[in-house]
Design an enzyme around this catalytic site. Structure first.
Site, PDB file in Angstrom:
ATOM      1  N   ASN A   9       1.411  83.368  32.498  1.00  0.00           N
ATOM      2  CA  ASN A   9       0.781  83.902  33.706  1.00  0.00           C
ATOM      3  C   ASN A   9       1.687  85.033  34.188  1.00  0.00           C
ATOM      4  OD1 ASN A   9       0.374  84.472  36.519  1.00  0.00           O
ATOM      5  ND2 ASN A   9      -0.872  82.630  36.678  1.00  0.00           N
ATOM      6  N   GLU A  36      -3.888  85.857  34.910  1.00  0.00           N
ATOM      7  CA  GLU A  36      -3.708  86.541  36.183  1.00  0.00           C
ATOM      8  C   GLU A  36      -3.258  87.992  35.948  1.00  0.00           C
ATOM      9  OE1 GLU A  36      -2.411  85.391  40.746  1.00  0.00           O
ATOM     10  OE2 GLU A  36      -1.497  84.271  39.107  1.00  0.00           O
ATOM     11  N   TYR A 107      -7.380  80.373  32.814  1.00  0.00           N
ATOM     12  CA  TYR A 107      -6.675  80.435  34.086  1.00  0.00           C
ATOM     13  C   TYR A 107      -7.471  79.580  35.075  1.00  0.00           C
ATOM     14  CZ  TYR A 107      -4.795  82.342  38.467  1.00  0.00           C
ATOM     15  OH  TYR A 107      -4.236  82.487  39.717  1.00  0.00           O
ATOM     16  N   ASP A 150      -2.624  78.934  32.032  1.00  0.00           N
ATOM     17  CA  ASP A 150      -2.166  78.388  33.297  1.00  0.00           C
ATOM     18  C   ASP A 150      -3.269  77.457  33.781  1.00  0.00           C
ATOM     19  OD1 ASP A 150      -1.341  77.791  35.824  1.00  0.00           O
ATOM     20  OD2 ASP A 150      -1.417  79.849  36.592  1.00  0.00           O
ATOM     21  N   ASN A 152      -2.745  75.149  35.986  1.00  0.00           N
ATOM     22  CA  ASN A 152      -2.449  74.893  37.399  1.00  0.00           C
ATOM     23  C   ASN A 152      -2.361  73.416  37.755  1.00  0.00           C
ATOM     24  OD1 ASN A 152      -1.750  76.993  39.279  1.00  0.00           O
ATOM     25  ND2 ASN A 152      -3.666  77.995  38.726  1.00  0.00           N
ATOM     26  N   ASP A 252       6.292  84.289  38.676  1.00  0.00           N
ATOM     27  CA  ASP A 252       6.797  82.954  39.024  1.00  0.00           C
ATOM     28  C   ASP A 252       6.583  81.959  37.878  1.00  0.00           C
ATOM     29  OD1 ASP A 252       4.083  83.204  39.530  1.00  0.00           O
ATOM     30  OD2 ASP A 252       4.131  82.214  41.477  1.00  0.00           O
ATOM     31  N   HIS A 253       5.852  82.380  36.841  1.00  0.00           N
ATOM     32  CA  HIS A 253       5.687  81.589  35.623  1.00  0.00           C
ATOM     33  C   HIS A 253       6.540  82.187  34.501  1.00  0.00           C
ATOM     34  CE1 HIS A 253       1.822  79.456  36.815  1.00  0.00           C
ATOM     35  NE2 HIS A 253       1.859  80.441  37.720  1.00  0.00           N
TER      36      HIS A 253
END
Length: 262
Positions: A9, A36, A107, A150, A152, A252-253
């Site tokens: 991501n 993303e 995603y 991702d 999540n 952040d990933h």
């Protein structure tokens, strides 16, 4: 045929083009699946990627939000996409390699902050998305396929820094974990990362809110590599590139890798 695949991501492929190029130059995966991307497909900076050997792309995009792309050194055929939960978002794309392996890049919606669909529309959308994934895999049983992205959700107790403290936090709530498990079971998907690394804490995401993410180490494993049972034994070499969280202007990933001998 042997190939290495990575999923990441990137949180804006245009903003973070330099670190995508860094990954491609230093690690050289045969296939890189991005989530993303936050870009229309025609705005993805392909020239620099092609200069490093990534001449093939299958992608879906939209301005400023969501977006999924598969960059590859290997020839790809576009294998379509699905709009689960009819959100109108670019959250899934599939591509087929010349060896017949289909790669699904997902995603899954993050789900907002409140784990209650009555109070939070986004959480309901996330659960509906996973339910439709489940139903689609039941109706279209995947074979010779790899699913990455991702998702999540950090499903296992050792996929989060504190199972007890995160039970009521979106991404680790029991209802999300159950919905993800149902989607996984519907396709008989094998978690390749945990097949290779069966024990121990394992993270692929650390919040931007942490002043010192490395020292605090309050991570979650939100990014996954799965494969269908007919090829899961060919998967190996799984690893998570933790250092990428400390690169300049990071996502952040971080990237998650696996190799396959097929």
């Amino acid at each position: 045929m042997s190939f290495t695949l990575a999923t990441w991501n990137i949180n804006s492929v245009r903003l973070r083009e330099p670190i995508v190029l860094k990954l491609l130059a230093e690690e050289g995966p045969d296939v890189l699946c991005l989530q993303e991307t936050k870009s229309p497909v025609d705005k993805i900076p392909l020239e620099q990627f092609a200069a490093l050997g990534y001449h093939h792309i299958v992608a879906r995009g939209q301005k400023g939000y969501n977006g999924v792309a598969i960059l590859s050194k290997l020839p790809l055929l576009d294998a379509g996409d699905q709009d689960f939960a009819t959100l109108g978002h670019a959250r899934h794309v599939a591509a087929k390699l010349e060896n017949g392996v289909t790669i699904h890049n997902f995603y899954v919606p993050a789900g907002g902050d409140e784990p209650d669909r009555e109070k939070n529309v986004k959480f309901g959308q996330k659960l509906d998305y996973l339910t439709e994934m489940r139903d689609w895999f039941h109706a279209n049983k995947p074979e010779k396929s790899i699913l990455v992205g991702d998702l999540n959700i950090a499903p296992r107790e050792d996929d989060v820094w504190s199972h007890k403290k995160l039970l009521k936090i979106v991404s680790h709530t029991p209802i999300e974990v159950e919905h993800l498990a149902q989607a996984q079971d519907a396709g008989s998907w094998v978690d390749i990362t945990r097949q290779d690394i069966p024990e121990g804490l394992l993270y692929s995401w650390w919040s931007y809110r942490a002043r010192d993410w490395d020292a605090a180490d309050k991570g979650r494993r939100l990014d996954h590599v799965w494969a269908t049972p007919d090829i899961s034994n060919a998967g190996h070499g799984s690893r998570i590139l933790r250092d990428a969280r400390g690169w300049e202007k990071p996502s952040d990933h971080v990237p998650v890798f696996a190799s396959f001998d097929l």
